[in-house]
Scaffold this motif. Structure first.
Motif, PDB file in Angstrom:
ATOM      1  N   GLU A 296       0.834  -1.205   0.000  1.00  0.00           N
ATOM      2  CA  GLU A 296       0.000   0.000   0.000  1.00  0.00           C
ATOM      3  C   GLU A 296       0.867   1.252   0.000  1.00  0.00           C
ATOM      4  OE1 GLU A 296      -3.475   2.118   2.730  1.00  0.00           O
ATOM      5  OE2 GLU A 296      -1.821   1.040   3.659  1.00  0.00           O
TER       6      GLU A 296
ATOM      7  N   ASN B 232      -0.548  -1.994  -4.656  1.00  0.00           N
ATOM      8  CA  ASN B 232       0.327  -2.480  -5.707  1.00  0.00           C
ATOM      9  C   ASN B 232       0.621  -3.959  -5.496  1.00  0.00           C
ATOM     10  OD1 ASN B 232       1.213   0.364  -6.877  1.00  0.00           O
ATOM     11  ND2 ASN B 232       1.326   0.489  -4.641  1.00  0.00           N
ATOM     12  N   TYR B 233       0.678  -4.709  -6.584  1.00  0.00           N
ATOM     13  CA  TYR B 233       0.792  -6.163  -6.502  1.00  0.00           C
ATOM     14  C   TYR B 233       2.149  -6.614  -7.056  1.00  0.00           C
ATOM     15  CZ  TYR B 233      -4.197  -5.267  -6.121  1.00  0.00           C
ATOM     16  OH  TYR B 233      -5.422  -4.761  -5.746  1.00  0.00           O
TER      17      TYR B 233
ATOM     18  N   GLU C  54       5.785  -1.196 -15.940  1.00  0.00           N
ATOM     19  CA  GLU C  54       4.370  -1.467 -16.167  1.00  0.00           C
ATOM     20  C   GLU C  54       4.152  -1.644 -17.671  1.00  0.00           C
ATOM     21  OE1 GLU C  54       2.187   1.273 -12.854  1.00  0.00           O
ATOM     22  OE2 GLU C  54       3.087   2.330 -14.532  1.00  0.00           O
TER      23      GLU C  54
ATOM     24  N   TYR D  18       6.067  -6.507 -11.211  1.00  0.00           N
ATOM     25  CA  TYR D  18       4.914  -5.675 -10.907  1.00  0.00           C
ATOM     26  C   TYR D  18       3.728  -6.231 -11.703  1.00  0.00           C
ATOM     27  CZ  TYR D  18       2.837  -1.041  -9.826  1.00  0.00           C
ATOM     28  OH  TYR D  18       2.070  -0.018  -9.339  1.00  0.00           O
TER      29      TYR D  18
ATOM     30  N   SER E 295      -2.922   3.745  -3.156  1.00  0.00           N
ATOM     31  CA  SER E 295      -2.816   2.697  -4.163  1.00  0.00           C
ATOM     32  C   SER E 295      -2.434   1.382  -3.515  1.00  0.00           C
ATOM     33  CB  SER E 295      -1.783   3.070  -5.239  1.00  0.00           C
ATOM     34  OG  SER E 295      -0.485   3.154  -4.692  1.00  0.00           O
TER      35      SER E 295
ATOM     36  N   GLU F 280      -2.002  -2.656 -10.170  1.00  0.00           N
ATOM     37  CA  GLU F 280      -2.319  -1.780  -9.033  1.00  0.00           C
ATOM     38  C   GLU F 280      -3.756  -1.296  -9.116  1.00  0.00           C
ATOM     39  OE1 GLU F 280      -0.545   2.131  -8.860  1.00  0.00           O
ATOM     40  OE2 GLU F 280      -0.193   2.138 -11.024  1.00  0.00           O
TER      41      GLU F 280
END
Length: 235
Positions: free
Chosen positions: A97, A112-113, A168, A125, A110, A128
Protein backbone atom coordinates in the motif's frame (compact mmCIF):
# COMPACT_ATOMS: atom_id res chain seq x y z
CA UNK A 1 15.82 19.51 -1.09
CA UNK A 2 18.52 18.82 1.49
CA UNK A 3 19.47 15.37 0.27
CA UNK A 4 23.24 15.00 0.11
CA UNK A 5 24.56 12.75 -2.65
CA UNK A 6 28.20 11.96 -3.25
CA UNK A 7 29.29 10.10 -6.37
CA UNK A 8 32.42 8.03 -5.78
CA UNK A 9 35.41 9.15 -7.88
CA UNK A 10 35.91 5.70 -9.37
CA UNK A 11 32.28 5.49 -10.47
CA UNK A 12 31.44 5.36 -14.15
CA UNK A 13 28.43 7.60 -14.79
CA UNK A 14 27.30 8.26 -18.35
CA UNK A 15 26.98 11.97 -19.30
CA UNK A 16 23.48 13.38 -19.24
CA UNK A 17 23.89 14.46 -22.84
CA UNK A 18 24.36 10.82 -23.82
CA UNK A 19 21.12 9.81 -22.09
CA UNK A 20 19.28 12.62 -23.90
CA UNK A 21 20.35 11.11 -27.26
CA UNK A 22 19.95 7.49 -26.21
CA UNK A 23 17.51 5.77 -28.56
CA UNK A 24 17.89 2.24 -27.20
CA UNK A 25 14.65 0.37 -26.64
CA UNK A 26 13.35 -0.43 -23.18
CA UNK A 27 12.95 -4.15 -22.49
CA UNK A 28 9.25 -5.01 -22.37
CA UNK A 29 9.21 -8.80 -22.46
CA UNK A 30 10.67 -10.90 -19.68
CA UNK A 31 11.40 -14.63 -19.09
CA UNK A 32 8.34 -15.14 -16.93
CA UNK A 33 8.05 -18.83 -17.79
CA UNK A 34 11.42 -19.44 -16.14
CA UNK A 35 10.26 -18.06 -12.79
CA UNK A 36 8.83 -19.65 -9.69
CA UNK A 37 7.02 -16.74 -8.08
CA UNK A 38 6.95 -16.00 -4.36
CA UNK A 39 5.43 -13.14 -2.40
CA UNK A 40 8.12 -12.53 0.23
CA UNK A 41 11.80 -11.65 0.14
CA UNK A 42 12.58 -9.48 -2.88
CA UNK A 43 16.14 -8.22 -3.33
CA UNK A 44 18.57 -5.79 -1.70
CA UNK A 45 16.91 -2.72 -3.25
CA UNK A 46 13.27 -3.81 -3.06
CA UNK A 47 12.22 -5.67 0.08
CA UNK A 48 8.93 -7.56 0.40
CA UNK A 49 8.82 -8.05 4.18
CA UNK A 50 5.25 -8.06 5.55
CA UNK A 51 4.67 -5.41 8.18
CA UNK A 52 7.50 -3.18 6.97
CA UNK A 53 6.65 0.54 6.71
CA UNK A 54 8.68 3.31 5.08
CA UNK A 55 7.77 6.94 5.80
CA UNK A 56 8.66 9.92 3.60
CA UNK A 57 7.99 13.63 3.38
CA UNK A 58 9.28 16.74 1.61
CA UNK A 59 9.62 18.98 4.67
CA UNK A 60 13.14 20.10 3.72
CA UNK A 61 11.91 21.16 0.30
CA UNK A 62 9.08 23.13 1.91
CA UNK A 63 11.43 24.81 4.40
CA UNK A 64 13.74 25.84 1.57
CA UNK A 65 10.82 27.38 -0.33
CA UNK A 66 11.07 25.02 -3.30
CA UNK A 67 7.80 23.17 -2.60
CA UNK A 68 4.37 24.75 -2.14
CA UNK A 69 2.76 22.03 -0.02
CA UNK A 70 3.86 19.49 2.55
CA UNK A 71 3.61 16.03 1.05
CA UNK A 72 3.85 12.78 2.99
CA UNK A 73 3.98 9.18 1.81
CA UNK A 74 3.77 5.90 3.69
CA UNK A 75 4.64 2.64 1.92
CA UNK A 76 3.46 -0.47 3.77
CA UNK A 77 4.21 -4.07 2.84
CA UNK A 78 0.92 -5.52 4.01
CA UNK A 79 0.03 -9.02 5.20
CA UNK A 80 -2.50 -9.22 2.37
CA UNK A 81 -2.07 -11.31 -0.78
CA UNK A 82 -3.74 -10.85 -4.16
CA UNK A 83 -4.20 -13.81 -6.50
CA UNK A 84 -3.82 -12.86 -10.15
CA UNK A 85 -4.54 -15.21 -13.02
CA UNK A 86 -1.86 -14.72 -15.65
CA UNK A 87 -1.08 -16.91 -18.65
CA UNK A 88 -3.07 -19.80 -17.22
CA UNK A 89 -1.34 -19.69 -13.83
CA UNK A 90 -2.54 -18.25 -10.53
CA UNK A 91 0.16 -15.95 -9.14
CA UNK A 92 -0.01 -15.05 -5.44
CA UNK A 93 1.26 -11.47 -5.17
CA UNK A 94 2.14 -9.34 -2.16
CA UNK A 95 -0.02 -6.24 -1.64
CA UNK A 96 2.01 -3.07 -0.99
CA UNK A 97 0.00 0.00 0.00
CA UNK A 98 1.06 3.56 -0.78
CA UNK A 99 -0.82 6.30 1.10
CA UNK A 100 -0.16 9.94 0.17
CA UNK A 101 -1.28 13.21 1.74
CA UNK A 102 -0.83 16.87 0.80
CA UNK A 103 -0.91 19.42 3.63
CA UNK A 104 -2.50 16.73 5.79
CA UNK A 105 -5.32 15.99 3.34
CA UNK A 106 -5.79 12.67 1.58
CA UNK A 107 -4.26 12.77 -1.92
CA UNK A 108 -3.97 9.19 -3.18
CA UNK A 109 -4.04 5.58 -2.06
CA UNK A 110 -2.82 2.70 -4.16
CA UNK A 111 -2.56 -1.04 -3.70
CA UNK A 112 0.33 -2.48 -5.71
CA UNK A 113 0.79 -6.16 -6.50
CA UNK A 114 4.33 -7.60 -6.54
CA UNK A 115 5.88 -11.04 -6.79
CA UNK A 116 9.55 -12.08 -6.77
CA UNK A 117 11.11 -14.49 -9.22
CA UNK A 118 12.88 -16.87 -6.85
CA UNK A 119 15.41 -17.92 -9.47
CA UNK A 120 16.69 -14.38 -10.21
CA UNK A 121 15.52 -12.10 -7.39
CA UNK A 122 13.74 -9.87 -9.94
CA UNK A 123 10.66 -8.24 -8.41
CA UNK A 124 7.78 -8.16 -10.89
CA UNK A 125 4.91 -5.67 -10.91
CA UNK A 126 1.55 -7.35 -11.63
CA UNK A 127 -0.78 -4.36 -11.31
CA UNK A 128 -2.32 -1.78 -9.03
CA UNK A 129 -5.55 -0.26 -7.83
CA UNK A 130 -5.58 3.50 -7.36
CA UNK A 131 -7.96 5.73 -5.39
CA UNK A 132 -8.06 9.54 -5.37
CA UNK A 133 -10.43 11.99 -3.61
CA UNK A 134 -12.81 12.40 -6.57
CA UNK A 135 -13.38 8.65 -6.74
CA UNK A 136 -11.55 8.07 -10.02
CA UNK A 137 -9.01 5.25 -10.44
CA UNK A 138 -6.30 6.74 -12.68
CA UNK A 139 -3.69 4.32 -13.97
CA UNK A 140 -5.28 1.19 -12.50
CA UNK A 141 -4.29 -2.02 -14.33
CA UNK A 142 -3.88 -5.75 -13.83
CA UNK A 143 -1.61 -8.20 -15.62
CA UNK A 144 -3.57 -10.59 -17.80
CA UNK A 145 -6.39 -8.12 -18.44
CA UNK A 146 -6.82 -5.97 -21.58
CA UNK A 147 -3.38 -6.88 -22.91
CA UNK A 148 -1.47 -5.93 -19.75
CA UNK A 149 1.75 -7.77 -18.90
CA UNK A 150 3.94 -7.78 -15.77
CA UNK A 151 6.91 -5.43 -15.71
CA UNK A 152 9.97 -5.38 -13.45
CA UNK A 153 9.99 -2.91 -10.57
CA UNK A 154 13.57 -3.80 -9.54
CA UNK A 155 15.91 -6.43 -11.01
CA UNK A 156 17.78 -8.81 -8.76
CA UNK A 157 21.49 -9.59 -9.09
CA UNK A 158 23.96 -6.93 -10.17
CA UNK A 159 22.75 -3.37 -10.79
CA UNK A 160 23.71 -2.75 -14.43
CA UNK A 161 24.34 0.88 -15.32
CA UNK A 162 22.37 1.86 -18.41
CA UNK A 163 19.82 -0.97 -18.12
CA UNK A 164 16.38 0.04 -19.46
CA UNK A 165 13.12 -1.83 -18.90
CA UNK A 166 9.38 -1.36 -18.48
CA UNK A 167 7.97 -1.44 -14.98
CA UNK A 168 4.37 -1.47 -16.17
CA UNK A 169 3.13 -2.87 -19.48
CA UNK A 170 -0.51 -1.83 -19.71
CA UNK A 171 -1.03 -0.26 -23.16
CA UNK A 172 -2.69 3.15 -23.03
CA UNK A 173 -3.01 3.02 -19.25
CA UNK A 174 0.33 2.55 -17.48
CA UNK A 175 3.70 2.34 -19.23
CA UNK A 176 6.22 3.44 -16.62
CA UNK A 177 9.78 2.52 -17.55
CA UNK A 178 13.09 2.67 -15.72
CA UNK A 179 16.69 3.45 -16.61
CA UNK A 180 19.69 2.83 -14.33
CA UNK A 181 21.43 6.20 -14.39
CA UNK A 182 23.94 6.12 -11.50
CA UNK A 183 25.40 3.81 -8.88
CA UNK A 184 27.87 3.83 -5.99
CA UNK A 185 26.17 6.84 -4.39
CA UNK A 186 26.47 8.02 -0.78
CA UNK A 187 23.11 9.47 0.30
CA UNK A 188 22.11 11.36 3.44
CA UNK A 189 18.44 11.88 4.31
CA UNK A 190 16.59 12.43 7.63
CA UNK A 191 16.46 8.65 8.21
CA UNK A 192 20.25 8.34 8.04
CA UNK A 193 23.32 8.13 5.84
CA UNK A 194 23.61 5.24 3.37
CA UNK A 195 26.30 3.93 1.02
CA UNK A 196 26.40 2.14 -2.33
CA UNK A 197 23.04 3.54 -3.40
CA UNK A 198 21.71 3.58 -6.95
CA UNK A 199 19.69 5.99 -9.07
CA UNK A 200 16.76 5.04 -11.28
CA UNK A 201 15.21 7.54 -13.68
CA UNK A 202 11.58 6.84 -14.56
CA UNK A 203 9.74 8.04 -17.67
CA UNK A 204 6.64 7.09 -19.65
CA UNK A 205 5.82 7.35 -23.35
CA UNK A 206 2.29 8.38 -22.32
CA UNK A 207 3.69 11.75 -21.16
CA UNK A 208 7.09 12.65 -22.59
CA UNK A 209 7.47 15.57 -20.17
CA UNK A 210 7.06 13.37 -17.09
CA UNK A 211 10.26 12.25 -15.39
CA UNK A 212 10.98 11.01 -11.88
CA UNK A 213 14.26 10.30 -10.09
CA UNK A 214 14.43 7.66 -7.38
CA UNK A 215 17.33 6.57 -5.17
CA UNK A 216 17.51 3.09 -3.64
CA UNK A 217 19.97 1.93 -0.99
CA UNK A 218 21.04 -1.65 -0.09
CA UNK A 219 18.87 -3.41 2.50
CA UNK A 220 16.78 -0.23 2.86
CA UNK A 221 14.95 0.20 -0.43
CA UNK A 222 13.55 3.47 -1.73
CA UNK A 223 15.24 6.43 -0.01
CA UNK A 224 14.47 9.40 -2.28
CA UNK A 225 11.51 9.87 -4.61
CA UNK A 226 11.99 13.26 -6.28
CA UNK A 227 11.37 15.74 -3.40
CA UNK A 228 10.29 13.07 -0.93
CA UNK A 229 12.97 11.79 1.46
CA UNK A 230 12.93 8.79 3.78
CA UNK A 231 12.34 9.93 7.37
CA UNK A 232 11.82 6.62 9.13
CA UNK A 233 11.36 2.85 8.87
CA UNK A 234 9.17 0.54 10.94
CA UNK A 235 10.25 -3.10 10.66
Amino acid sequence: MRTNIVVLVALLVLPLSLYAKDKRDFTETFPLDECTFGNEGGNRYFILQPGRELHYDNSDCVEEGDCDELEALTITVTDALQDIMFDGEMISTRVVEEFETADGEFAEQSFNYFAVCQETGDVYYFGEEVFVPDGDQPGAWLAGQEGAMPGIIMPGGAFLLGARYYQEVAPGVALDRAEHTAMGLDVEVPAGAFEDCVEVTETTPLDKKEESTKLYCPNIGLVVDDDLELIGIVE
